[in-house]
Structures are given as C-alpha cells and as structure tokens.
Scaffold this active site. Structure first.
Site, mmCIF file in Angstrom:
data_model
loop_
_atom_site.group_PDB
_atom_site.id
_atom_site.type_symbol
_atom_site.label_atom_id
_atom_site.label_comp_id
_atom_site.label_asym_id
_atom_site.label_seq_id
_atom_site.Cartn_x
_atom_site.Cartn_y
_atom_site.Cartn_z
ATOM 1 N N THR A 1 75.538 -0.211 8.336
ATOM 2 C CA THR A 1 76.756 -0.126 7.517
ATOM 3 C C THR A 1 77.740 -1.270 7.773
ATOM 4 O O THR A 1 78.895 -1.188 7.370
ATOM 5 C CB THR A 1 77.474 1.215 7.740
ATOM 6 O OG1 THR A 1 77.837 1.336 9.126
ATOM 7 C CG2 THR A 1 76.580 2.382 7.334
ATOM 8 N N TYR B 1 83.780 -1.273 12.388
ATOM 9 C CA TYR B 1 83.415 -1.707 11.051
ATOM 10 C C TYR B 1 84.514 -1.315 10.072
ATOM 11 O O TYR B 1 84.772 -0.134 9.819
ATOM 12 C CB TYR B 1 82.103 -1.068 10.597
ATOM 13 C CG TYR B 1 80.875 -1.483 11.382
ATOM 14 C CD1 TYR B 1 80.921 -2.495 12.337
ATOM 15 C CD2 TYR B 1 79.660 -0.856 11.163
ATOM 16 C CE1 TYR B 1 79.795 -2.866 13.049
ATOM 17 C CE2 TYR B 1 78.521 -1.219 11.871
ATOM 18 C CZ TYR B 1 78.584 -2.229 12.814
ATOM 19 O OH TYR B 1 77.465 -2.592 13.511
ATOM 20 N N GLN C 1 70.568 -1.841 21.837
ATOM 21 C CA GLN C 1 70.542 -2.389 20.477
ATOM 22 C C GLN C 1 70.856 -3.872 20.556
ATOM 23 O O GLN C 1 71.940 -4.260 20.991
ATOM 24 C CB GLN C 1 71.575 -1.647 19.610
ATOM 25 C CG GLN C 1 71.525 -1.997 18.147
ATOM 26 C CD GLN C 1 72.639 -1.332 17.361
ATOM 27 O OE1 GLN C 1 73.727 -1.883 17.225
ATOM 28 N NE2 GLN C 1 72.392 -0.136 16.847
#
Length: 282
Positions: free
Chosen positions: A19, A58, A169
């Site tokens: 996203t 974000y 990640q």
C-alpha cells in the site's frame, strides 16, 4: 492464495498487496483517489489476495485508513494484516501508542504481523523489543518482525525479544541481491521468513528474461515474482494499484520455474546490485 509456513508454525500468504503511495507518500495527498484505491484493494481481495501490507508512515496514516475502509465488508479472520511502526515511534510507550493508533485506523483489534520499519539508533533496540513483546502478550499483535535489518542487528533484536521474530522484510529482487551475501542464508537456517519488498521496480529487460517469458508464456513481472516465490522461506508484496496488475501478480503463484531456470536467474541475471539504492540493510 498459498501460504508458506516456518518450522515454528508461523504461516503467511506467499504474495500480498502493498500500500505504499496509497493516500499519498509520507504526507497525505488532499487530492487522493480514495474511492479508486479502496476499490483496487477490494478487487484484490475478491481475486484471492488475503495479505495487505501497510504502515503508519504511509501517507501519515491515510493508507491504514484506506485499508480499514476496504476490508470492512470482509471476514477479518480470513485476512492477514501487516503494519509497521515508524522510526520516530520506537520508544517503549510510543510503540504501544503507535500500535493502538494503527489498530484504530484499520478498524481491527489485532494485527497478524507488526514490524519495526526503519532503523533508528537513537532509541535502544532493547526498549523497542520490550514493547513488541508486550503487544504480543496483550494479543494486540500475533507475530512480530523487522524490516531492513542487517544480520548483526537482527541477531541483537532477537536476543532482546522474548517472542520469536518471524520475518525480516527487505529490498530483494532479481536486480537487488544485498540480502544474499549473508543475511538470507542465515535467516533460512534459523527458521525466519524473508519478505521481499519492491520485487519488480528496477528489474531490467534482458535476453534471459525474454527466453523465460516465452518458455513459460508469462510476463516479465510474473517471472520475477515466480523466482522469489520459488525460494525457501521467501514471500513478497507488490503494488496493488490496478486490477490488471493484481491479476498479473496473482498468476505468478501458478508458475513453477525449473531448478535450472532458478539457478540461471540467480547466477546469470545481469546488472545485479549488491546494495539497495532505496534502503540498504543496517
């Protein structure tokens, strides 16, 4: 959607929807196409995606709000939600508050996975991990992990944490191989998942890709994703901006590259970079 499972029992979808740039970049975009992005996420869920990866940074929380709106009609227990705490919220109380705020924006009472997003050496790693342990103990998050950690830092984080760090990640793709030098082999040996972000951007066209595209009747993106998914303990996330791209990405899960083609892509792919130009491991 297929899952990958560690020996410890942790399991997650092998491919998810990212996203980043939904709602804006690090700041909210007042002209953002909220309805269009919510529709794109729902299209992905309807196609079979279950993992959505987001972060409090974000669009200053806007991405989480969009995800929350998108998942509202769906069965929460069938979804896998990941969010990440930003580098200015890594002190103990700040982590707890950040997680609570992420849950509110997402409209859920737990996260399947919560990650330390980017390194901040000004806040002791031990303090952040202590807060992560509390989040697991209080069932606000089910699993914890990190993002963009080099091997030494990952080892220190795990030493501080009572609960297992199930994932790191990192920026990993056919073009970016930084993690292969020492990190990824160690993570595999120690039963940790590797999640590749930005798996497609910057992957150049080449004769090897062209030949494999013809052989497997697939696109460049599908081959790049299939190479990642063909590796032990590797999962990935890709952009989810359009239904067309979502369909293309999803079809990569049905491609099994031969061992010889996996080896060719690993060893012979051109223009491999040993350090991420976006966020190097630290």
């Amino acid at each position: 959607m297929h899952n990958k499972t560690l020996h410890c029992g942790f399991s997650m979808p092998e491919l998810g929807m990212g996203t980043w740039q939904m709602g804006g970049r690090l700041e909210r975009n007042p002209e953002n196409d909220d309805a269009g992005q919510i529709a794109a996420l729902r299209a992905g869920l309807d196609l079979g995606f279950t993992l959505i990866d987001t972060a409090e940074s974000y669009a200053d929380g806007k991405a989480e709000e969009l995800v929350g709106a998108a998942i509202r009609p769906y069965d929460r227990e069938r979804l896998f939600l990941t969010s990440k705490v930003w580098k200015n919220h890594l002190a103990y109380d700040d982590v707890l508050r950040a997680a609570e705020n992420s849950l509110k924006r997402l409209g859920t009472d737990y996260l399947d996975l919560y990650l330390y997003h980017q390194v901040n050496d000004e806040i002791p790693l031990s303090e952040t991990m202590r807060a992560f342990d509390r989040l697991v103990s209080e069932k606000m998050v089910r699993n914890i992990g990190v993002s963009n950690f080099a091997l030494e830092r990952f080892k220190r984080a795990q030493a501080y944490a009572e609960h297992k760090l199930v994932i790191n990640q990192i920026h990993y793709s056919l073009a970016v191989r930084e993690g292969e030098q020492e990190l990824i082999p160690w993570l595999r040996e120690n039963d940790v998942m590797i999640q590749a972000w930005r798996p497609l951007r910057g992957v150049p066209d080449c004769a090897l890709l062209d030949s494999l595209r013809k052989k497997y009747a697939a696109g460049k993106a599908q081959i790049a994703l299939a190479w990642l998914l063909g590796q032990e303990n590797v999962v990935t996330i890709a952009a989810s901006n359009s239904t067309e791209h979502l369909r293309e990405n999803l079809s990569a899960t049905g491609i099994t590259l031969s061992p010889s083609d996996m080896t060719k892509l690993s060893s012979d792919f051109p223009e491999q970079r040993m350090i991420s130009e976006a966020i190097p491991l630290r």
